[in-house]
Design an enzyme around this catalytic site. Structure first.
Site, short mmCIF file in Angstrom:
data_model
loop_
_atom_site.label_atom_id
_atom_site.label_comp_id
_atom_site.label_asym_id
_atom_site.label_seq_id
_atom_site.Cartn_x
_atom_site.Cartn_y
_atom_site.Cartn_z
N HIS A 47 0.47 -11.42 -8.98
CA HIS A 47 1.53 -10.66 -8.51
C HIS A 47 2.16 -10.35 -7.06
CE1 HIS A 47 5.76 -9.06 -9.26
NE2 HIS A 47 5.34 -8.26 -9.56
N SER A 59 0.11 -6.31 -14.45
CA SER A 59 0.08 -7.37 -13.72
C SER A 59 -1.09 -7.26 -12.28
CB SER A 59 1.24 -8.56 -12.97
OG SER A 59 2.06 -7.64 -12.52
N CYS A 109 10.85 -6.40 -6.52
CA CYS A 109 10.06 -7.76 -7.16
C CYS A 109 11.09 -9.23 -7.15
CB CYS A 109 9.37 -7.65 -8.11
SG CYS A 109 8.55 -6.01 -7.99
N LYS A 121 1.49 -12.26 -14.26
CA LYS A 121 0.47 -11.61 -15.53
C LYS A 121 -1.12 -11.60 -14.81
CE LYS A 121 -1.30 -8.56 -18.73
NZ LYS A 121 -2.85 -9.21 -18.07
N ILE A 164 -1.95 -6.57 -8.41
CA ILE A 164 -1.60 -6.97 -7.37
C ILE A 164 -2.12 -7.96 -5.80
CG2 ILE A 164 -0.50 -4.73 -6.95
CD1 ILE A 164 -2.72 -4.35 -4.73
#
Lengths: 409, 124
Positions: free
Chosen positions: A356, A232, A108, A352, A234
Site C-alpha cells: 500500500h 497492509s 489513500c 494487503k 507500507i
C-alpha cells in the site's frame, strides 16, 4: 439570471445528483491504452521523480505514444516524507514535457482520484491523451513521523487530537463489527489468506510469502482486534495509466474502456456517521459508476477493492452491495473471493499483500484490472474476465472513487 | 434543567452536563463563549454519561492506551480515550467524562477522556 435556479444544489448523500453531473460532463468514450508499474518495495535508492518516471515511461511505451496532453499525479505524503510537494512539474519535466500537470490528493484514494481526473479530462473532450500516475515514497521515514503524516487524513479536531491512527480507527470499526454481527477475528482470516496467496505469483508485490492461519492468529496486535496480518504494509511504488479518446484505440487488438467512474464523499470523522459500519461514499460511488456503465453487480467479474485492513475489505463488499450487511466474511468463505470464486478480489495481492504505497495504490488497482481484462495476468488470471471494478478509498471511507472497466473488443 | 459546567473545583463540580460543540464534536467543561478547539459557538448541552460504542487498545512502543467511540446518553458519538478501566473494558460499559486536555498520564494530550462511571468525584 439567477444561477442557483439553474444548478440544483448537491445535498449530502444525494447520489442521484452526482450521476446527473457525470452525464453532463462525459461526451465521449475513454479507453485505457497503456499501463506501467514499478515493483512495490522499499526503493530507498529511488527518488519520487525516478519512480514516477519509470511507471510513466512504461505506460507510454505500452500505449505506443510519445507524449500526452495532460498529467495527473496521485500522491498523498510527498511533502511529509520527502520534503517535496508540487509534483506536477516534477513529473512532467522528468518526461521532458511542459503540458498541464497537477497533483491530486485524496489521501489513500489519491491514485484512484488521479485516474478519475484524467478520465474527466479525456471524456469531456478537453484533451485526447491524459496520463495518470500514482506515486508514493514511504521508506526511510521514522515510523512515528509516518504514522502522524498518515493520520493527518483523519479528522484532526475530532480524532487526531485523541491520538487516533488509521489502524486504531479501523480497529474501532472491526471491534464493533465483531460485536454487532457476532463474528470472530478468525472470520477475517480469509481476506488476508486470499490476498497473500494472490501476491505469491505477483513479481511486483511487496509481500510474497503467503499467510498461514497460525501466522494470522499469533502475529502481534497493532490495535486490538487488528493484528499485523489484518493491516497492509507500507511501501514505495508508482503506477501509471494512459487514457485516450476511444477512437485512438480503434486500431488496437484489444480495447478496454472506462465505462463508469464516480467519486463520493462521507463525513471525515467516524463519529458524525449515523452508522459507522456503513460506508455511504462506497455505496454512492459504486451505484453511480454501475449506473453510468449500465451494468449490474452480477456483471462484475473481479473487484479490486481497498483492503488496507481486513475490516475494510468486508465493509467495502457490503456497502458496495455485493453482499448484505454483516455477511461479508460468510460470502467470502462460501462464494469465494479467490481467483476462481464468485467474486475474485485483490487478484494481485491487493493493498494487503501487493503493498500500500498510499497515493499510488488506486492506480495499481487500475493497472491490475487492465492486465486481467487483457488476459495478461499470467498465473493470476481470472478466467474470462470482461468487466472489472476498482475502488480506491481515502480516510475511513471519507472519499471513495469507483471505476468500472470493460473489454470492448 | 441541566446546568452547564462552569465551576472547575472538585467539590462543587456539577456533574450533570457538558458542552458539546456541534462544529468540531469536542466535549468541553470550559465556560468560554466559544469552543476551545475550533472557536465554534454552537454548543449543545449533553450529559457526561455515556457507554462505550466501540474501542481499541492502541499498542505503541511507548505504551498502550484505550481509544474509543463513546455514545453519549443523548445519542451522539464522540471519540476519546478511556482511562482507569482495565479488565472490565467492553462494548456497552458505562463511562463518564473525566476531562478535556488531559488523560491523567501525560500533559501534552489535548483530546478528551472518559473513565468508569460512579468512581466518585473526579478532579479536573
Amino acid at each position: 439570471m439567477d444561477r442557483s435556479a439553474r444548478i440544483p444544489p448537491l445535498s449530502p448523500g444525494d447520489a442521484t445528483s452526482r450521476v446527473i453531473l457525470i452525464r453532463i460532463v462525459i461526451v465521449r468514450s475513454v479507453s485505457v491504452l497503456g499501463i506501467g508499474q514499478t515493483r512495490v518495495a522499499n526503493h530507498e535508492d529511488c527518488s519520487l521523480r525516478s519512480l514516477a518516471n519509470e511507471a510513466s515511461r512504461a505506460a507510454l511505451a505500452d500505449a505506443g505514444l510519445r507524449g500526452v496532453n495532460a498529467i495527473f499525479v496521485g500522491n498523498m505524503l510527498s511533502d511529509h516524507t520527502t520534503g517535496q510537494s508540487h509534483l506536477g512539474p516534477l513529473v512532467s519535466s522528468a518526461a521532458g514535457s511542459c503540458v498541464e500537470s497537477i497533483t491530486v490528493n485524496a489521501a489513500c484514494g489519491s491514485g484512484g482520484a488521479a485516474v478519475r481526473q484524467a478520465y474527466l479530462a479525456v471524456g469531456s473532450g478537453a484533451c485526447d491523451v491524459a496520463l495518470a500516475v500514482g506515486v508514493e515514497k514511504m521508506s526511510g521515514v521514522a515510523k512515528e513521523d509516518l504514522v502522524r503524516a498518515l493520520a493527518s487524513a483523519a479528522d484532526y479536531q475530532r480524532e487526531v487530537v485523541n491520538d487516533a491512527t488509521f489502524a486504531a480507527l479501523n480497529a474501532i470499526l472491526m471491534q464493533r463489527y465483531l460485536y454487532e454481527y457476532n463474528a470472530m477475528r478468525l472470520d477475517f482470516f480469509v481476506f488476508a489468506q486470499v490476498a497473500h496467496q494472490n501476491a505469491v505469483s505477483n513479481p511486483n508485490a511487496r509481500l510474497r510469502g503467503g499467510c498461514s492461519l497460525d501466522e494470522y492468529l499469533t502475529s502481534r496486535m497493532v490495535a486490538d482486534p487488528i493484528g499485523l496480518y489484518d493491516a497492509s504494509p507500507i511501501a514505495d511504488g508508482a503506477a501509471a495509466v494512459v487514457l485516450t479518446d476511444a477512437r485512438l484505440a480503434a486500431g488496437k487488438d484489444q480495447r478496454i474502456d472506462i465505462v463508469g467512474s464516480a467519486c463520493a464523499t462521507d463525513t471525515l470523522s467516524l463519529q458524525e456517521r449515523a452508522d459507522p459500519l456503513w460506508l455511504s461514499a462506497v455505496e454512492g460511488s459504486t451505484h453511480a459508476a454501475l449506473e453510468q456503465a449500465r451494468l449490474y453487480h452480477s456483471d462484475v467479474d473481479l473487484f479490486e477493492l481497498h483492503d488496507a485492513f481486513t475490516i475494510m475489505a468486508a465493509l467495502c463488499l457490503e456497502s458496495s452491495g455485493f453482499t448484505p450487511r454483516g455477511t461479508a466474511t460468510t460470502f467470502a468463505r462460501e462464494h469465494g473471493i479467490h481467483r476462481d470464486g464468485a467474486l475474485p478480489i485483490s487478484t494481485f495481492g491487493g493493498l494487503k499483500a501487493r503493498g500500500h504505497p498510499v497515493g499510488a495504490s488506486g492506480t495499481y488497482q487500475i493497472v491490475e484490472a487492465i492486465l486481467q481484462l487483457r488476459g495478461e495476468a499470467g498465473p493470476n488470471q481470472v478466467p474470462d474476465a470482461s468487466v472489472a471494478m476498482t475502488q480506491s478509498i481515502g480516510g475511513s471511507g471519507a472519499t471513495a472513487v469507483t471505476h468500472v472497466l470493460k473489454r470492448m473488443a | 434543567m441541566p446546568a452547564t459546567v462552569i465551576e472547575r473545583r472538585c467539590r462543587t463540580y456539577a456533574k450533570t452536563s457538558l458542552n458539546y460543540c456541534a462544529e468540531c464534536g469536542r466535549l468541553s467543561e470550559e465556560s468560554l463563549p466559544g469552543c476551545a478547539e475550533c472557536g465554534g459557538e454552537n454548543f449543545q448541552r449533553v450529559s457526561q454519561a455515556g457507554t462505550i460504542y466501540s474501542y481499541t487498545i492502541v499498542r505503541q512502543s511507548e505504551g498502550s492506551f484505550v481509544l474509543a467511540l463513546i455514545q453519549l446518553a443523548e445519542g451522539p458519538l464522540v471519540m476519546g480515550r478511556v482511562v482507569g478501566v482495565d479488565r472490565e473494558l467492553r462494548i456497552g460499559l458505562p463511562v463518564q467524562f473525566v476531562g478535556a486536555g488531559h488523560d491523567g498520564l501525560e500533559s501534552a494530550f489535548r483530546g478528551v477522556s472518559f473513565g468508569p462511571r460512579g468512581a466518585g468525584d473526579v478532579c479536573l
